[in-house]
Design a protein around this motif. Structure first.
Motif, PDB file in Angstrom:
ATOM      1  N   MET A 106       0.852  -1.191   0.000  1.00 50.11           N
ATOM      2  CA  MET A 106       0.000   0.000   0.000  1.00 50.11           C
ATOM      3  C   MET A 106       0.885   1.237   0.000  1.00 50.11           C
ATOM      4  O   MET A 106       1.843   1.336   0.742  1.00 50.11           O
ATOM      5  N   SER A 107       0.566   2.183  -0.834  1.00 51.47           N
ATOM      6  CA  SER A 107       1.348   3.420  -0.874  1.00 51.47           C
ATOM      7  C   SER A 107       0.827   4.402   0.163  1.00 51.47           C
ATOM      8  O   SER A 107      -0.288   4.287   0.651  1.00 51.47           O
ATOM      9  N   ALA A 108       1.665   5.356   0.482  1.00 50.93           N
ATOM     10  CA  ALA A 108       1.292   6.363   1.480  1.00 50.93           C
ATOM     11  C   ALA A 108       0.193   7.276   0.944  1.00 50.93           C
ATOM     12  O   ALA A 108       0.125   7.554  -0.253  1.00 50.93           O
ATOM     13  N   SER A 109      -0.660   7.724   1.832  1.00 47.72           N
ATOM     14  CA  SER A 109      -1.692   8.699   1.472  1.00 47.72           C
ATOM     15  C   SER A 109      -1.118  10.085   1.661  1.00 47.72           C
ATOM     16  O   SER A 109      -0.272  10.298   2.520  1.00 47.72           O
ATOM     17  N   TRP A 110      -1.570  11.029   0.843  1.00 47.47           N
ATOM     18  CA  TRP A 110      -1.117  12.409   0.995  1.00 47.47           C
ATOM     19  C   TRP A 110      -2.220  13.371   0.601  1.00 47.47           C
ATOM     20  O   TRP A 110      -3.149  13.026  -0.117  1.00 47.47           O
TER      21      TRP A 110
ATOM     22  N   LEU B  44      -6.700  14.430  -2.612  1.00 46.71           N
ATOM     23  CA  LEU B  44      -6.231  13.396  -1.701  1.00 46.71           C
ATOM     24  C   LEU B  44      -5.806  12.189  -2.520  1.00 46.71           C
ATOM     25  O   LEU B  44      -6.545  11.742  -3.402  1.00 46.71           O
ATOM     26  N   SER B  45      -4.616  11.687  -2.242  1.00 48.89           N
ATOM     27  CA  SER B  45      -4.156  10.433  -2.836  1.00 48.89           C
ATOM     28  C   SER B  45      -4.253   9.364  -1.751  1.00 48.89           C
ATOM     29  O   SER B  45      -3.765   9.550  -0.636  1.00 48.89           O
ATOM     30  N   HIS B  46      -4.893   8.254  -2.106  1.00 47.46           N
ATOM     31  CA  HIS B  46      -5.065   7.156  -1.149  1.00 47.46           C
ATOM     32  C   HIS B  46      -5.091   5.846  -1.917  1.00 47.46           C
ATOM     33  O   HIS B  46      -5.899   5.675  -2.836  1.00 47.46           O
TER      34      HIS B  46
ATOM     35  N   PHE C 191      -3.149  16.834   8.218  1.00 47.38           N
ATOM     36  CA  PHE C 191      -2.111  15.879   7.827  1.00 47.38           C
ATOM     37  C   PHE C 191      -2.641  14.466   8.001  1.00 47.38           C
ATOM     38  O   PHE C 191      -3.652  14.246   8.673  1.00 47.38           O
ATOM     39  N   VAL C 192      -1.964  13.520   7.349  1.00 48.00           N
ATOM     40  CA  VAL C 192      -2.306  12.110   7.481  1.00 48.00           C
ATOM     41  C   VAL C 192      -1.433  11.529   8.591  1.00 48.00           C
ATOM     42  O   VAL C 192      -0.205  11.596   8.518  1.00 48.00           O
ATOM     43  N   ASN C 193      -2.071  10.978   9.626  1.00 42.87           N
ATOM     44  CA  ASN C 193      -1.307  10.422  10.749  1.00 42.87           C
ATOM     45  C   ASN C 193      -0.887   8.976  10.458  1.00 42.87           C
ATOM     46  O   ASN C 193      -1.233   8.406   9.410  1.00 42.87           O
ATOM     47  N   ALA C 194      -0.175   8.376  11.385  1.00 43.04           N
ATOM     48  CA  ALA C 194       0.349   7.017  11.214  1.00 43.04           C
ATOM     49  C   ALA C 194      -0.762   5.972  11.125  1.00 43.04           C
ATOM     50  O   ALA C 194      -0.537   4.875  10.615  1.00 43.04           O
TER      51      ALA C 194
END
Length: 86
Positions: A1-5, A23-25, A47-50
């Motif tokens: 899975m790629s990171a969301s930003w 949003l990229s998810h 921001f996108v948290n962990a």
């Protein structure tokens, strides 16, 4: 899975009189209403948290990305003919 930003550095996106942010998810792009579901804060500057949640910059509330992209106002961007985006 790629990171969301979140596209926080992008210019304002308006559609139908409503503000959105990019949003990229999971390798997909979405236009998400730029309004916190709780207090209306500008999620674009969060921001996108962990845990994969978007954190509102106004009050620190965290919202699951899956819930935000499931809202009726969210628009999933898809590649159309000849590389156009629908």
């Amino acid at each position: 899975m790629s990171a969301s930003w979140i596209g926080s550095g992008l210019p304002a996106i308006r559609r139908g009189g409503q503000d959105y942010f990019l949003l990229s998810h999971e390798d997909e792009l979405y236009l998400v209403a730029n309004s916190c579901p709780h207090r209306g804060g500008p999620l674009k500057f969060g921001f996108v948290n962990a845990s994969g949640q978007i954190v509102c910059p106004l009050h620190g509330g965290a919202f699951a990305i899956s819930q935000l992209i499931a809202r009726p106002s969210t628009i999933r961007l898809r590649e159309g003919p000849a590389g156009s985006v629908e």
